[in-house]
Motif scaffolding. Structure first.
Motif, PDB file in Angstrom:
ATOM      1  N   LEU A  35      60.982   3.929 -31.614  1.00 57.68           N
ATOM      2  CA  LEU A  35      62.169   4.675 -31.184  1.00 57.68           C
ATOM      3  C   LEU A  35      62.849   3.986 -30.010  1.00 57.68           C
ATOM      4  CD1 LEU A  35      60.860   8.348 -31.438  1.00 57.68           C
ATOM      5  CD2 LEU A  35      62.372   7.153 -33.031  1.00 57.68           C
ATOM      6  N   LYS A  36      62.067   3.484 -29.081  1.00 60.86           N
ATOM      7  CA  LYS A  36      62.652   2.767 -27.945  1.00 60.86           C
ATOM      8  C   LYS A  36      63.375   1.507 -28.412  1.00 60.86           C
ATOM      9  CE  LYS A  36      59.349   4.403 -24.439  1.00 60.86           C
ATOM     10  NZ  LYS A  36      58.252   4.007 -23.527  1.00 60.86           N
ATOM     11  N   THR A  37      62.792   0.844 -29.409  1.00 58.49           N
ATOM     12  CA  THR A  37      63.445  -0.355 -29.950  1.00 58.49           C
ATOM     13  C   THR A  37      64.761   0.005 -30.618  1.00 58.49           C
ATOM     14  OG1 THR A  37      61.292  -1.395 -30.303  1.00 58.49           O
ATOM     15  CG2 THR A  37      63.164  -2.300 -31.517  1.00 58.49           C
ATOM     16  N   LEU A  38      64.775   1.086 -31.372  1.00 65.26           N
ATOM     17  CA  LEU A  38      66.011   1.529 -32.020  1.00 65.26           C
ATOM     18  C   LEU A  38      67.069   1.884 -30.980  1.00 65.26           C
ATOM     19  CD1 LEU A  38      64.485   3.691 -34.888  1.00 65.26           C
ATOM     20  CD2 LEU A  38      65.896   1.643 -35.191  1.00 65.26           C
ATOM     21  N   ALA A  39      66.656   2.561 -29.919  1.00 62.61           N
ATOM     22  CA  ALA A  39      67.606   2.902 -28.860  1.00 62.61           C
ATOM     23  C   ALA A  39      68.190   1.642 -28.223  1.00 62.61           C
ATOM     24  CB  ALA A  39      66.920   3.771 -27.801  1.00 62.61           C
ATOM     25  N   HIS A  40      67.341   0.626 -28.071  1.00 63.61           N
ATOM     26  CA  HIS A  40      67.807  -0.642 -27.501  1.00 63.61           C
ATOM     27  C   HIS A  40      68.810  -1.328 -28.435  1.00 63.61           C
ATOM     28  CE1 HIS A  40      67.708  -4.375 -25.207  1.00 63.61           C
ATOM     29  NE2 HIS A  40      67.471  -5.023 -26.324  1.00 63.61           N
ATOM     30  N   LEU A  41      68.614  -1.187 -29.746  1.00 53.88           N
ATOM     31  CA  LEU A  41      69.518  -1.805 -30.709  1.00 53.88           C
ATOM     32  C   LEU A  41      70.878  -1.127 -30.743  1.00 53.88           C
ATOM     33  CD1 LEU A  41      67.101  -2.454 -33.721  1.00 53.88           C
ATOM     34  CD2 LEU A  41      68.017  -4.135 -32.105  1.00 53.88           C
ATOM     35  N   GLY A  42      70.940   0.143 -30.332  1.00 53.78           N
ATOM     36  CA  GLY A  42      72.215   0.841 -30.293  1.00 53.78           C
ATOM     37  C   GLY A  42      72.145   2.214 -30.923  1.00 53.78           C
ATOM     38  N   PRO A  43      73.123   3.080 -30.633  1.00 62.41           N
ATOM     39  CA  PRO A  43      73.075   4.483 -31.059  1.00 62.41           C
ATOM     40  C   PRO A  43      73.237   4.692 -32.562  1.00 62.41           C
ATOM     41  CG  PRO A  43      75.184   3.979 -30.019  1.00 62.41           C
ATOM     42  CD  PRO A  43      74.318   2.782 -29.811  1.00 62.41           C
ATOM     43  N   ASN A  44      73.557   3.646 -33.292  1.00 53.36           N
ATOM     44  CA  ASN A  44      73.687   3.781 -34.745  1.00 53.36           C
ATOM     45  C   ASN A  44      72.579   3.049 -35.499  1.00 53.36           C
ATOM     46  OD1 ASN A  44      76.148   5.313 -34.707  1.00 53.36           O
ATOM     47  ND2 ASN A  44      77.220   3.421 -34.162  1.00 53.36           N
ATOM     48  N   ALA A  45      71.616   2.493 -34.777  1.00 54.97           N
ATOM     49  CA  ALA A  45      70.545   1.717 -35.416  1.00 54.97           C
ATOM     50  C   ALA A  45      69.628   2.638 -36.221  1.00 54.97           C
ATOM     51  CB  ALA A  45      69.743   0.963 -34.363  1.00 54.97           C
ATOM     52  N   ARG A  46      69.210   2.153 -37.373  1.00 52.56           N
ATOM     53  CA  ARG A  46      68.324   2.910 -38.254  1.00 52.56           C
ATOM     54  C   ARG A  46      67.073   2.088 -38.540  1.00 52.56           C
ATOM     55  NH1 ARG A  46      71.269   7.125 -40.628  1.00 52.56           N
ATOM     56  NH2 ARG A  46      69.177   7.885 -41.168  1.00 52.56           N
ATOM     57  N   GLY A  47      66.119   2.711 -39.220  1.00 50.17           N
ATOM     58  CA  GLY A  47      64.859   2.045 -39.502  1.00 50.17           C
ATOM     59  C   GLY A  47      65.020   0.735 -40.247  1.00 50.17           C
ATOM     60  N   ARG A  48      66.021   0.661 -41.118  1.00 41.86           N
ATOM     61  CA  ARG A  48      66.246  -0.569 -41.887  1.00 41.86           C
ATOM     62  C   ARG A  48      66.659  -1.736 -40.994  1.00 41.86           C
ATOM     63  NH1 ARG A  48      70.285   3.076 -43.258  1.00 41.86           N
ATOM     64  NH2 ARG A  48      72.309   2.668 -42.307  1.00 41.86           N
ATOM     65  N   ASP A  49      67.110  -1.424 -39.764  1.00 40.59           N
ATOM     66  CA  ASP A  49      67.541  -2.481 -38.855  1.00 40.59           C
ATOM     67  C   ASP A  49      66.378  -3.099 -38.084  1.00 40.59           C
ATOM     68  OD1 ASP A  49      70.298  -2.050 -39.451  1.00 40.59           O
ATOM     69  OD2 ASP A  49      70.264  -0.284 -38.146  1.00 40.59           O
ATOM     70  N   LEU A  50      65.195  -2.504 -38.176  1.00 41.47           N
ATOM     71  CA  LEU A  50      64.036  -3.037 -37.473  1.00 41.47           C
ATOM     72  C   LEU A  50      63.452  -4.227 -38.223  1.00 41.47           C
ATOM     73  CD1 LEU A  50      62.292   0.341 -36.620  1.00 41.47           C
ATOM     74  CD2 LEU A  50      63.289  -1.236 -34.945  1.00 41.47           C
ATOM     75  N   ASP A  51      63.048  -5.232 -37.498  1.00 43.40           N
ATOM     76  CA  ASP A  51      62.356  -6.345 -38.127  1.00 43.40           C
ATOM     77  C   ASP A  51      61.237  -6.818 -37.191  1.00 43.40           C
ATOM     78  OD1 ASP A  51      65.314  -8.051 -37.338  1.00 43.40           O
ATOM     79  OD2 ASP A  51      63.447  -8.299 -36.215  1.00 43.40           O
ATOM     80  N   ALA A  52      60.390  -7.650 -37.733  1.00 40.88           N
ATOM     81  CA  ALA A  52      59.212  -8.078 -36.974  1.00 40.88           C
ATOM     82  C   ALA A  52      59.597  -8.778 -35.675  1.00 40.88           C
ATOM     83  CB  ALA A  52      58.348  -8.987 -37.844  1.00 40.88           C
ATOM     84  N   VAL A  53      60.707  -9.490 -35.692  1.00 40.52           N
ATOM     85  CA  VAL A  53      61.110 -10.233 -34.502  1.00 40.52           C
ATOM     86  C   VAL A  53      61.512  -9.280 -33.382  1.00 40.52           C
ATOM     87  CG1 VAL A  53      62.793 -11.871 -33.585  1.00 40.52           C
ATOM     88  CG2 VAL A  53      61.825 -12.202 -35.885  1.00 40.52           C
ATOM     89  N   SER A  54      62.174  -8.179 -33.753  1.00 40.71           N
ATOM     90  CA  SER A  54      62.693  -7.272 -32.730  1.00 40.71           C
ATOM     91  C   SER A  54      61.642  -6.322 -32.188  1.00 40.71           C
ATOM     92  CB  SER A  54      63.852  -6.455 -33.304  1.00 40.71           C
ATOM     93  OG  SER A  54      63.374  -5.537 -34.277  1.00 40.71           O
ATOM     94  N   LEU A  55      60.495  -6.201 -32.835  1.00 42.13           N
ATOM     95  CA  LEU A  55      59.496  -5.240 -32.396  1.00 42.13           C
ATOM     96  C   LEU A  55      58.814  -5.712 -31.114  1.00 42.13           C
ATOM     97  CD1 LEU A  55      57.832  -4.252 -35.779  1.00 42.13           C
ATOM     98  CD2 LEU A  55      59.586  -3.033 -34.505  1.00 42.13           C
ATOM     99  N   PRO A  56      58.792  -4.876 -30.077  1.00 44.30           N
ATOM    100  CA  PRO A  56      58.195  -5.293 -28.810  1.00 44.30           C
ATOM    101  C   PRO A  56      56.692  -5.083 -28.759  1.00 44.30           C
ATOM    102  CG  PRO A  56      59.123  -3.118 -28.571  1.00 44.30           C
ATOM    103  CD  PRO A  56      59.434  -3.571 -29.988  1.00 44.30           C
ATOM    104  N   LEU A  57      56.117  -4.520 -29.784  1.00 40.00           N
ATOM    105  CA  LEU A  57      54.694  -4.222 -29.758  1.00 40.00           C
ATOM    106  C   LEU A  57      53.977  -5.042 -30.816  1.00 40.00           C
ATOM    107  CD1 LEU A  57      54.115  -0.810 -31.556  1.00 40.00           C
ATOM    108  CD2 LEU A  57      56.220  -2.118 -31.715  1.00 40.00           C
ATOM    109  N   ARG A  58      52.693  -5.157 -30.640  1.00 36.52           N
ATOM    110  CA  ARG A  58      51.846  -5.824 -31.623  1.00 36.52           C
ATOM    111  C   ARG A  58      50.985  -4.754 -32.270  1.00 36.52           C
ATOM    112  NH1 ARG A  58      55.223  -8.616 -30.941  1.00 36.52           N
ATOM    113  NH2 ARG A  58      55.313 -10.778 -30.234  1.00 36.52           N
TER     114      ARG A  58
END
Length: 470
Positions: free
Chosen positions: A222-245
């Motif tokens: 959720l924090k990553t999505l918020a960082h991507l912007g207020p319209n970001a959805r789950g499909r916008d997440l990718d391995a590169v953008s994830l801050p966690l392991r």
């Protein structure tokens, strides 16, 4: 001007109106934008007044509370109650002056609406002996952790999380931005698969986690999505953008999910208790009908009402001797009672007259569809009747979508209401087009083939050719 050219201009006009609606929204005013998620504090302006979407905090409502909800809908609105594709309740026809009374009556009944991010659990969570895990506990922990975040993340209005413990009525077919799905490990322990962007079949699996690991992992997403912007959805997440392991990070999907069981019909929970699943005709029912039905159901032993995906309502507490009589009463009060009812495979928005954005009476066309194209309604595909290109009744892709516009309709194949139509037809052509589609399937199906399989084999070009005949 050609129909196609007029329709493209209309699509641009609707897009412009959507942008204006969004700009017009304010926290203290009724909303015009679909993305605003209408609530008691921010109802949506529609063609028949204000609309409120309501999801109680509890999995279901006792009969007395559901009756109070129906009475409030009749007293403060036009009495129309809808169950959405995700199982939310919608009350229609309120005015600015009646909203305070509606909120007061709902509060007086002890109904607490859920707010914040939508976290969905299966409708029979906690009751179904076939479920791997009770999803309610994990969902509650997740809600508490999200509520404790400071500052609160700014996320897409329609962002959805599903927490699915398995069982009879899963959330496999529901699209979600973030999914947690319970599975059994070889050791017998419960593992939660974390995935993003899609249904159980299409979502991309990120990790297999314990319950303790799942909550912080979702929070980080959720924090990553918020960082991507207020319209970001789950499909916008990718391995590169994830801050966690994440543990056991992997690409893929949940795999082949079983064909979902329809919530419509009689379900046995394994302890001699029954659940009766119903669907209001085309997702909508009047308060007077539901109130009369509740009286009959309660007299027969029903004690709780839950809503479910696919516009369904579940009646709990019925004994074997009473369930058939209640099922008959439901059919006499505006409910569909069979899982194989052809109308269950038509997704219908409110349509012209009820929605300011709709360009045609969708429920009337739904009746035409039942009469003119029964071959399409064998249960293998969904037909989406959308009054405009917003696609509220079926946000995802459908095998066939009929999208309204001022001069006619756009026909979309294997797409959403906002997709580019493969053909355009005038207002007077729809019945003949439905009949042509029916003949296409009837004349080309081979033995044992479904409507979906037939249309897939024929391909889009054949469908377009059939649409343009005559």
């Amino acid at each position: 001007m050609a129909v196609a050219d007029r329709y493209r201009m209309e699509r641009q006009d609707v897009s412009s109106r959507r942008e204006m609606d969004t700009l017009a929204c304010a926290p203290d005013a009724p909303s015009m934008a679909r993305g605003a998620c209408p609530s008691l504090s921010a109802p949506m302006v529609t063609g028949d007044g204000l609309l409120v979407r309501l999801r109680p905090m509890t999995p279901g409502l006792p009969i007395a509370q559901f009756r109070a909800l129906g009475e409030a809908a009749a007293k403060h609105g036009n009495g129309l109650i809808e169950i959405t594709a995700r199982g939310n309740l919608q009350l229609r026809g309120m005015t600015t002056d009646s909203m305070a009374g509606l909120a007061a009556d709902i509060d007086r009944a002890g109904i607490v609406p859920e707010t914040g991010i939508a976290i969905e659990v299966p409708p029979l969570s906690g009751l179904d002996r076939l479920e791997i895990a009770d999803a309610r506990d994990l969902a509650a922990r997740l809600r508490r952790e999200i509520a404790a975040l400071d500052p609160q993340p700014i996320l897409a209005p329609k962002l959805t999380i599903t927490v699915d413990g398995g069982g009879r009525l899963t959330l496999d077919a529901m699209s979600a931005d973030i999914r947690l799905m319970a599975t059994k490990a070889d050791s017998g322990s419960i593992v939660w698969s974390l995935a993003v962007g899609g249904t159980a079949q299409t979502a991309r699996v990120l990790a297999s986690l314990t319950a303790e690991q799942s909550v912080p992992a979702v929070i980080e997403l959720l924090k990553t999505l918020a960082h991507l912007g207020p319209n970001a959805r789950g499909r916008d997440l990718d391995a590169v953008s994830l801050p966690l392991r994440l543990p056991s990070m992997q690409d893929g999907a949940f795999g082949d999910a079983d064909r979902p069981i329809s919530p419509i019909g009689i379900h046995r929970l394994g302890d001699n208790s029954l659940v009766l699943g119903l669907r209001p005709s085309f997702g909508q029912i009047h308060a007077r009908d539901i109130l009369n039905f509740l009286d009959i159901a309660e007299a027969a032993g029903a004690n709780e009402i839950r809503t479910a995906p696919e516009h369904a309502l579940l009646v709990l507490g019925l004994a074997e001797r009473a369930v058939r009589d209640v099922e008959l009463a439901a059919a006499n009060h505006g409910f569909r009672t069979r899982a194989d009812d052809p109308s269950n495979h038509i997704d219908v928005c409110s349509g012209a007259g009820a929605c300011a954005s709709a360009f045609y009476p969708t429920k009337s066309v739904a009746s035409d569809l039942l009469d003119e194209a029964p071959e399409l309604l064998d249960g293998s595909l969904e037909v989406h009747l959308s009054g405009c290109r917003k696609g509220c009744a079926h946000p995802g892709e459908a095998a066939l979508a009929i999208v309204g516009a001022p001069t006619g309709y756009g026909i979309v194949v294997n797409g959403s209401a906002s997709s580019e139509p493969v053909a355009y037809i005038g207002k007077q052509e729809l019945k003949s087009v439905l009949a042509r589609m029916n003949r296409l399937v009837r004349n080309n199906k081979v033995a044992g083939e479904s409507a979906e399989e037939c249309l897939t084999r024929l391909g889009t070009d054949a469908v377009v050719t059939a649409l343009r005949q005559g």
